[in-house]
Design an enzyme around this catalytic site. Structure first.
Site, short mmCIF file in Angstrom:
data_model
loop_
_atom_site.label_atom_id
_atom_site.label_comp_id
_atom_site.label_asym_id
_atom_site.label_seq_id
_atom_site.Cartn_x
_atom_site.Cartn_y
_atom_site.Cartn_z
N GLY A 103 53.56 -24.65 7.34
CA GLY A 103 54.55 -25.73 7.47
C GLY A 103 54.05 -26.98 8.15
O GLY A 103 54.86 -27.76 8.67
N GLY A 104 52.72 -27.21 8.18
CA GLY A 104 52.22 -28.44 8.81
C GLY A 104 52.70 -28.50 10.25
O GLY A 104 52.67 -27.51 10.98
N SER B 114 44.61 -28.52 14.53
CA SER B 114 45.50 -27.77 13.64
C SER B 114 46.83 -27.55 14.32
O SER B 114 46.93 -27.59 15.54
CB SER B 114 44.85 -26.43 13.31
N SER B 115 47.86 -27.28 13.51
CA SER B 115 49.14 -26.83 14.07
C SER B 115 49.29 -25.32 13.94
O SER B 115 50.31 -24.75 14.36
CB SER B 115 50.31 -27.49 13.33
N ASN C 244 44.97 -26.75 3.77
CA ASN C 244 45.77 -27.92 4.08
C ASN C 244 46.80 -28.20 2.99
O ASN C 244 47.65 -27.37 2.73
CB ASN C 244 44.90 -29.15 4.38
N GLU D 168 41.12 -30.67 4.62
CA GLU D 168 41.46 -30.60 6.04
C GLU D 168 41.08 -31.86 6.81
O GLU D 168 41.56 -32.06 7.93
CB GLU D 168 40.74 -29.40 6.65
N THR E 123 49.68 -23.52 2.86
CA THR E 123 49.22 -22.71 4.00
C THR E 123 49.97 -21.38 3.93
O THR E 123 50.98 -21.26 3.24
CB THR E 123 49.45 -23.42 5.35
N ASP F 187 43.63 -33.73 8.67
CA ASP F 187 44.18 -33.28 9.97
C ASP F 187 43.52 -33.98 11.15
O ASP F 187 43.98 -33.85 12.28
CB ASP F 187 44.03 -31.76 10.11
N THR G 24 44.67 -21.68 5.76
CA THR G 24 45.06 -22.91 5.09
C THR G 24 43.93 -23.55 4.31
O THR G 24 42.75 -23.37 4.66
CB THR G 24 45.61 -23.94 6.11
O1 DON Z 1 45.99 -26.82 10.14
C1 DON Z 1 47.04 -27.44 9.98
O2 DON Z 1 47.80 -27.70 10.87
C2 DON Z 1 47.43 -27.87 8.59
N1 DON Z 1 46.25 -28.01 7.77
C3 DON Z 1 48.41 -26.88 8.04
C4 DON Z 1 48.96 -27.32 6.73
C5 DON Z 1 50.21 -26.63 6.39
O3 DON Z 1 50.73 -25.82 7.10
C6 DON Z 1 50.82 -27.04 5.10
N2 DON Z 1 52.03 -26.29 4.89
N3 DON Z 1 53.07 -26.62 4.78
#
Ligand code: DON
Length: 576
Positions: free
Chosen positions: A478-479, A458-459, A407, A426, A387, A429, A405
């Site tokens: 960062g998820g 999403s985050s 993902n 994705e 991301t 998620d 992203t």
């Molecule tokens: O949308 C989201 O929350 C996730 N797909 C984001 C993934 C992400 O930030 C991966 N990175 N470290």
């Protein structure tokens, strides 16, 4: 401790004793009203700043500004270039979320170009015959991919906010894809990490394993299929991707590999404009991401809780303790309530209310950690860092805060033959299996269950913070840690740190479950770490962290400051 068990009761009592009663099951309208917020700034910087994760992308944005484009045209150029040079993190096979501020009329709007589930989405595809989660289908190959939102989002930006035709803003990305570029070590590393899965799909091998192996450093690498796909998008806008040649190729490739996309899924994709979440925190106006992101709700909830404390008066250990406790509570709510606002009703009025935050504050002990198990519900994983986020302010004061992203690293690893499009993964998620953690350790419930056409939660938390004297454009990958990193970025901005200070500061994270504080090495000195441990917090060192790219604007001097994250590469923030 006993009172903690009854925190909901305490909370309800507090809420009912206030002038407004909020019950835990209140059902405000599902989606925030479409009426945009407006906030006019009577100054113009006179010069522009861009911070992204890649030199070519930052430069593409600056080139488009030099051609007469505004921040939104530059955002298109940066995003499309990242799709070519940083495909491990984002791309036209993925989606993005953005907070925009338009200088002329102060319009503030959230652009939701998130992926959607296909009409034929089938939960059984994500379960093994024994009922356990099928993690492979959730994370790899065409079943893991939602319908991409990024191409539609870029076309939307050009049509509604930009000054230049879409094809002019896409030109730098098309040129780089066609003429080639030298892949950086991170892209080579990502391809190497995901090589096993890439090898499963012939078009992915053709693209990412030229001569049967990852591209070599220092050698030109070309992406002619993506150049052509971007060209069609530039010429025909939405229809250039979601109908016609590209759409047919996408559907054919996905179906041939066992996926279930149809032409209708693509044609019916819609960008959503939503009202951003806006809150005041200590005299600063924070404008951030609403659902289908959980980020803004969580950041708002945490800041609302923290606004009841005088953090500046506390030592580092006690300040950090309160921030961790606020994170813990906000992530608990995330797991329970949040999903796509077009599908689920969410108690946003409650979650965003200062009364609710006041109730939560009552459940926080000054110097003792609350075990997450004492709060009602939910598990964990180590996210890698994929991301990407970039920030733009142009000479007129237009602002774009954009997080993009596919993902997981290299998304689904599936390239649709003949398009150069690397599809996202994705679908992971969604809460594909209730209360089983996704790749980021996040749990979910019915609110985030998949459904045809639904957006997965999403985050991503692209944000803009307006103070009396300063503006900050902040976001991170960062998820699940996106949320806490952005929160810490906002707090650092309010503490007066410059762009490099905000991007570079050490991080920590708590997400309710697992019940531990993830800590970047060096974030706390020994005394602070010891004090936190004595309060009952479990600290665990962790790396890597998201790379944050920040632009700030000093309203007194009109100076812009742009910085990229030193964890990845300093110097990718440019002001011109
Ligand atoms: O949308 C989201 O929350 C996730 N797909 C984001 C993934 C992400 O930030 C991966 N990175 N470290």
């Amino acid at each position: 401790m006993k009172c903690l068990l009854n925190w909901r009761v305490t909370l309800l009592g507090l809420l009912l004793s206030g002038s407004v009663a909020y019950a835990a099951d209140s059902r405000p309208p599902a989606s925030p009203a479409a009426a945009p917020a407006a906030h006019v700034i009577d100054r113009r910087p006179g010069h522009a700043g861009i911070a992204s994760a890649n030199f070519h992308a930052t430069q593409a944005g600056l080139d488009v500004l030099a051609k007469g484009g505004n921040a939104f045209d530059a955002a298109i150029a940066v995003a499309a270039t990242l799709s070519v040079v940083e495909p491990e993190s984002s791309g036209i096979g993925g989606g993005f979320m953005a907070v925009l501020h338009r200088a002329g009329d102060g319009r503030e709007v959230f652009i939701d170009a998130r992926e959607t589930a296909v009409a034929a989405v089938n939960l059984r595809d994500y379960l093994n015959p024994d009922g356990s989660p099928n993690r492979d289908n959730a994370l790899n190959g065409p079943l893991s991919a939602g319908i991409p939102g990024q191409p539609a989002g870029l076309a939307w930006l050009a049509a509604h906010y930009g000054k230049l035709p879409l094809k002019e803003s896409l030109a730098p990305a098309i040129r780089i894809a066609r003429d080639g570029f030298e892949p950086d070590r991170r892209l080579i590393g990502a391809i190497t990490d995901r090589e096993k899965d890439i090898r499963r799909w012939p078009a992915s091998v053709a693209k990412y394993l030229p001569n049967g192996q990852p591209p070599l450093a220092g050698q030109l690498w070309r992406d002619p299929d993506q150049a052509r796909t971007l060209e069609l998008l530039g010429e025909h806008g939405f229809d250039g991707f979601y109908r016609g040649e590209t759409a047919s190729r996408l559907v054919a490739a996905v179906r041939a590999a066992g996926g279930n996309w149809t032409a209708k899924d693509l044609e019916s994709y819609q960008v959503k404009e939503r009202t951003p979440i806006t809150l005041d925190y200590r005299g600063y106006r924070v404008v951030t991401a609403p659902p289908a992101s959980s980020g803004g709700v969580a950041v708002a909830e945490i800041l609302n809780i923290l606004s009841g404390y005088d953090l500046a008066k506390l030592d580092e250990a006690h300040r950090t303790h309160l921030i961790i406790e606020a994170m813990r509570r906000a992530f608990r709510d995330h797991n329970d309530y949040l999903g796509d606002p077009d599908f689920v009703q969410m108690p946003l009025d409650m979650l965003l209310s200062p009364y609710y935050a006041a109730g939560l504050r009552q459940t926080i002990l000054a110097d003792k950690a609350t075990p997450s198990s004492m709060l009602p519900v939910s598990a964990g994983a180590e996210p890698g860092m994929h991301t990407t986020h970039f920030s733009v302010i142009d000479a007129d004061g237009n602002i774009a805060s954009v997080t993009l992203t596919v993902n997981y690293t290299m998304g689904s690893t599936f390239v649709a033959a003949g398009t150069g499009v690397l599809l996202n993964d994705e679908m992971d998620d969604f809460a594909l299996v209730p209360n089983k953690p996704n790749v980021y350790g996040l749990l979910g419930s019915a609110a985030n269950a998949p459904a045809p056409g639904k957006r997965m939660l999403s985050s991503m938390t692209p944000s803009i913070v307006f103070g009396k004297d300063r503006v900050g454009v902040i976001g991170s990958p960062g998820g699940s840690t996106i949320i806490t990193q952005v929160l810490e970025g906002i707090l650092a901005f309010i503490d007066g740190k410059d762009a490099a200070g905000i991007a570079g500061q050490k991080r920590f994270h708590h997400q309710y479950m697992p019940d531990r504080v993830d800590v970047e090495p060096g974030a706390f000195d020994a005394a602070t770490a010891d004090a936190l441990t004595r309060m009952g917090h479990t600290l665990k060192e962790r790396n890597p962290w998201g790379y944050m790219n920040v632009v700030t604007w000093d309203l007194k001097t009109n100076k812009l400051d742009a910085a990229s994250d030193p964890r990845r590469e300093s110097g990718l923030g440019k002001v011109q």
